[in-house]
Design a protein around this motif. Sequence first.
Motif, PDB file in Angstrom:
ATOM      1  N   LEU A 224       0.826  -1.200   0.000  1.00 34.89           N
ATOM      2  CA  LEU A 224       0.000   0.000   0.000  1.00 34.89           C
ATOM      3  C   LEU A 224       0.864   1.256   0.000  1.00 34.89           C
ATOM      4  O   LEU A 224       0.618   2.207  -0.747  1.00 34.89           O
ATOM      5  CB  LEU A 224      -0.911  -0.011   1.220  1.00 34.89           C
ATOM      6  N   ALA A 225       1.900   1.271   0.844  1.00 35.41           N
ATOM      7  CA  ALA A 225       2.780   2.437   0.909  1.00 35.41           C
ATOM      8  C   ALA A 225       3.489   2.692  -0.405  1.00 35.41           C
ATOM      9  O   ALA A 225       3.592   3.833  -0.868  1.00 35.41           O
ATOM     10  CB  ALA A 225       3.807   2.246   2.030  1.00 35.41           C
ATOM     11  N   GLU A 226       3.973   1.635  -1.038  1.00 37.57           N
ATOM     12  CA  GLU A 226       4.642   1.789  -2.343  1.00 37.57           C
ATOM     13  C   GLU A 226       3.675   2.368  -3.385  1.00 37.57           C
ATOM     14  O   GLU A 226       4.053   3.235  -4.177  1.00 37.57           O
ATOM     15  CB  GLU A 226       5.176   0.445  -2.818  1.00 37.57           C
ATOM     16  N   SER A 227       2.427   1.914  -3.334  1.00 36.88           N
ATOM     17  CA  SER A 227       1.452   2.424  -4.303  1.00 36.88           C
ATOM     18  C   SER A 227       1.145   3.890  -4.061  1.00 36.88           C
ATOM     19  O   SER A 227       0.906   4.650  -5.000  1.00 36.88           O
ATOM     20  CB  SER A 227       0.165   1.591  -4.255  1.00 36.88           C
ATOM     21  N   ILE A 228       1.171   4.333  -2.779  1.00 34.64           N
ATOM     22  CA  ILE A 228       0.936   5.745  -2.466  1.00 34.64           C
ATOM     23  C   ILE A 228       2.058   6.607  -3.045  1.00 34.64           C
ATOM     24  O   ILE A 228       1.819   7.674  -3.615  1.00 34.64           O
ATOM     25  CB  ILE A 228       0.813   5.939  -0.943  1.00 34.64           C
TER      26      ILE A 228
END
Length: 231
Positions: A224-228
């Motif tokens: 999720l963090a990488e996608s943000i």
Amino acid sequence: MICAAMLAGGIGSRLKQGIPKQFVKINNKPILVHSVEKYLNVKDFDKIIVSSPKSCIDKTKRLMEQYFPHNDKIVVIEGGLTRNGTILNSIQYMKNQNCEKDSILVTHDASRIFVSEKIIEDSIKYAIETGAASAAVPAIDVIFESKEEGKLTDIPLRKHLCHAQTPQSFNIDEFLEIYEDLSDDEIDKLDEAMMLFHLRDRDVKLFPGDPGNFKITRPFDITLAESIFKS
């Protein structure tokens, strides 16, 4: 008044990366570095105290020097065996630096890398006004209480519940005053600083956090963090 931020990272991790969570990279930077950057952007702090397990201190110091060379605002200290032990070590560091009376310590879980500057600044403001403050978001799910494994024992009303976030901030002299008054049994029950203030009926200001200020705990959180960062 002196404000210090304590960023804490431990050894335990559900990320299953084989290294302590604070050193896991997201968007090509260690989690700890992301959090330190956020706090360096807030001008109110005299010191950024990075708390580290004893076994990771040297690596943490090298990491800070690599990403923030010759930055006198950052100091790495040894954490305690518990969260409150880590807080006490940070307060002792501040006292050793002859900080002013009623200085504010802002505590933050380094794995919340998307904390906003506004939330940090609000945390300082409300801690100065009230003595203790924590970011929080309303609970959106029904919460089951289970005091016996696998058994539902209570369902608290959701409208009265919220999820605590960090930063959590407080007046260090008020913290020490209460801590010194606690019994051993009460100290054993402490799992975060706000509980200490609650045990002595001191006001704790809950101010709006942000769902985006989530804690990186499991492998999905990394995705999720990488996608943000890519959005």
